[in-house]
Design an enzyme around this catalytic site. Structure first.
Site, mmCIF file in Angstrom:
data_model
loop_
_atom_site.group_PDB
_atom_site.id
_atom_site.type_symbol
_atom_site.label_atom_id
_atom_site.label_comp_id
_atom_site.label_asym_id
_atom_site.label_seq_id
_atom_site.Cartn_x
_atom_site.Cartn_y
_atom_site.Cartn_z
ATOM 1 N N LEU A 10 31.526 43.992 47.027
ATOM 2 C CA LEU A 10 32.661 44.364 47.548
ATOM 3 C C LEU A 10 34.153 44.778 47.529
ATOM 4 O O LEU A 10 34.829 44.031 46.679
ATOM 5 C CB LEU A 10 32.957 42.967 48.529
ATOM 6 C CG LEU A 10 34.056 42.180 49.468
ATOM 7 C CD1 LEU A 10 33.253 42.982 51.207
ATOM 8 C CD2 LEU A 10 34.262 41.268 49.451
ATOM 9 N N HIS A 60 37.344 34.499 38.942
ATOM 10 C CA HIS A 60 39.080 34.793 38.808
ATOM 11 C C HIS A 60 40.112 34.732 39.997
ATOM 12 O O HIS A 60 39.355 34.686 40.984
ATOM 13 C CB HIS A 60 38.554 36.467 38.368
ATOM 14 C CG HIS A 60 39.284 37.270 38.551
ATOM 15 N ND1 HIS A 60 40.482 37.818 39.440
ATOM 16 C CD2 HIS A 60 39.625 38.039 37.436
ATOM 17 C CE1 HIS A 60 41.785 38.858 38.645
ATOM 18 N NE2 HIS A 60 41.321 39.004 37.153
#
Length: 338
Positions: A126, A230
């Protein structure tokens, strides 16, 4: 108009640009011409294939701005991971060290190498160009995959997983990998990540610790990032959690980012979408929906206001939307509010 469709060979340059923009930690799109070309060819073959049960198919979609013809994003689904190459994770567990005589009881977390997700469906790859991170395009790019899965359940496993990108800095430095590199691998994180992305995974079995790792023996920096995502991945994690995905104690072997999972039929967008017949006409409603056709090779998805007639299982859509979806009056579509 923004549409999502299967990738095709003419999209190579756009996919290469996305691979560069995505940066370190985006294992599924290595900056390698042969691998990217193979990924596209494999996707085209998968969309064209007649399937009765999930196999090694990989479906790669792109988001296109039809006004400019520019490809601005991508997302993918792997039908069943680990059938050709080993699919590794660490599983977080616990061991207890105790002594009744001394009245000492210590619980220690461990990381054990496993292949528990072999055969699961994975949503992956993605990425959306920064300029287009608006108008719920990111949600659209992610959630439309679940409409595709809902329409073609025979192509996918009963379990869907997603590997979340773990913590690393702008130079690709992963605190978790730093510890593994020092003691076992002697190669930096981007190199290990790249080798995995191009399918050269033998080194994992050769060099990875064979026994469970005691988490408290890792560096403090490495311990802090286990099961953490992240900063750029936090919105994607929140979206998947809203769909019913959750952490089950599995983390990536390189950056220790979490893998989340859900039972396919329990995913919100799989069981809450509506399958409706098309009526082409004027739409007064402002409510925007994700809409897709029911095809495979000619799959199309858009976002648009529609008028629902739920009791009759019908949806009124504008003529330009029908054209973009490649549907006619009376055809079937799937819709869900975005």
């Amino acid at each position: 108009m923004i549409i999502i469709r299967p990738i095709r060979s003419s999209d190579y340059d756009a996919l290469h640009t996305i691979a560069i923009e995505s940066g370190h930690g985006f294992t599924s799109l290595p900056i390698n011409e042969e691998l990217l070309q193979n990924r596209i060819s494999h996707s085209e073959a998968s969309f064209a294939k007649s399937v009765t049960e999930p196999g090694n198919e990989g479906y790669l979609f792109v988001m296109e701005d039809t006004k400019t013809g520019q490809v601005v994003g991508t997302s993918g689904i792997e039908a069943a991971v680990g059938l050709d190459d080993a699919f590794y994770h660490y599983h977080l567990g616990k061991v207890v060290h105790s002594s009744r005589k001394l009245n000492i009881y210590n619980t220690v977390e461990t990381l054990s190498l496993c292949n528990d997700y072999t055969g699961s469906t994975e949503i992956c790859t993605l990425f959306l160009s920064e300029k287009y991170r608006k108008n719920k395009n990111g949600r659209f790019l992610s959630r439309m995959r679940f409409l595709f899965i809902a329409e073609h359940l025979e192509r996918f496993s009963d379990t869907v997983i997603a590997e979340m990108r773990g913590v690393s800095d702008e130079n690709g430095r992963s605190p978790f990998w730093d510890w593994l590199e020092e003691h076992f691998f002697s190669m930096d994180f981007p190199t290990a990540d790249y080798l995995t992305g191009i399918g050269k995974k033998v080194f994992i079995a050769e060099l990875m610790p064979k026994y469970p790792i005691y988490v408290n023996l890792l560096s403090k920096d490495a311990q802090k990032v286990i099961n953490q995502v992240h900063k750029n991945t936090k919105p994607a994690l929140r979206l998947l959690e809203a769909e019913g995905f959750s952490k089950r104690g599995y983390v990536d072997i390189f950056d220790a980012g979490p893998t989340v999972e859900a039972q396919t039929r329990d995913i919100r967008s799989v069981h809450e979408n509506l399958r409706c017949q098309v009526i082409i006409g004027e739409v007064s409603s402002k409510d925007r929906y994700i809409i897709c056709n029911t095809q495979v090779e000619n799959f199309r998805a858009v976002q648009s206001p529609i008028s629902l007639r739920e009791t009759a299982k019908q949806a009124v859509i504008p003529a330009d939307v029908a054209e973009a979806l490649m549907v006619n009056e009376g055809d079937w579509i799937r819709v869900i509010a975005n």
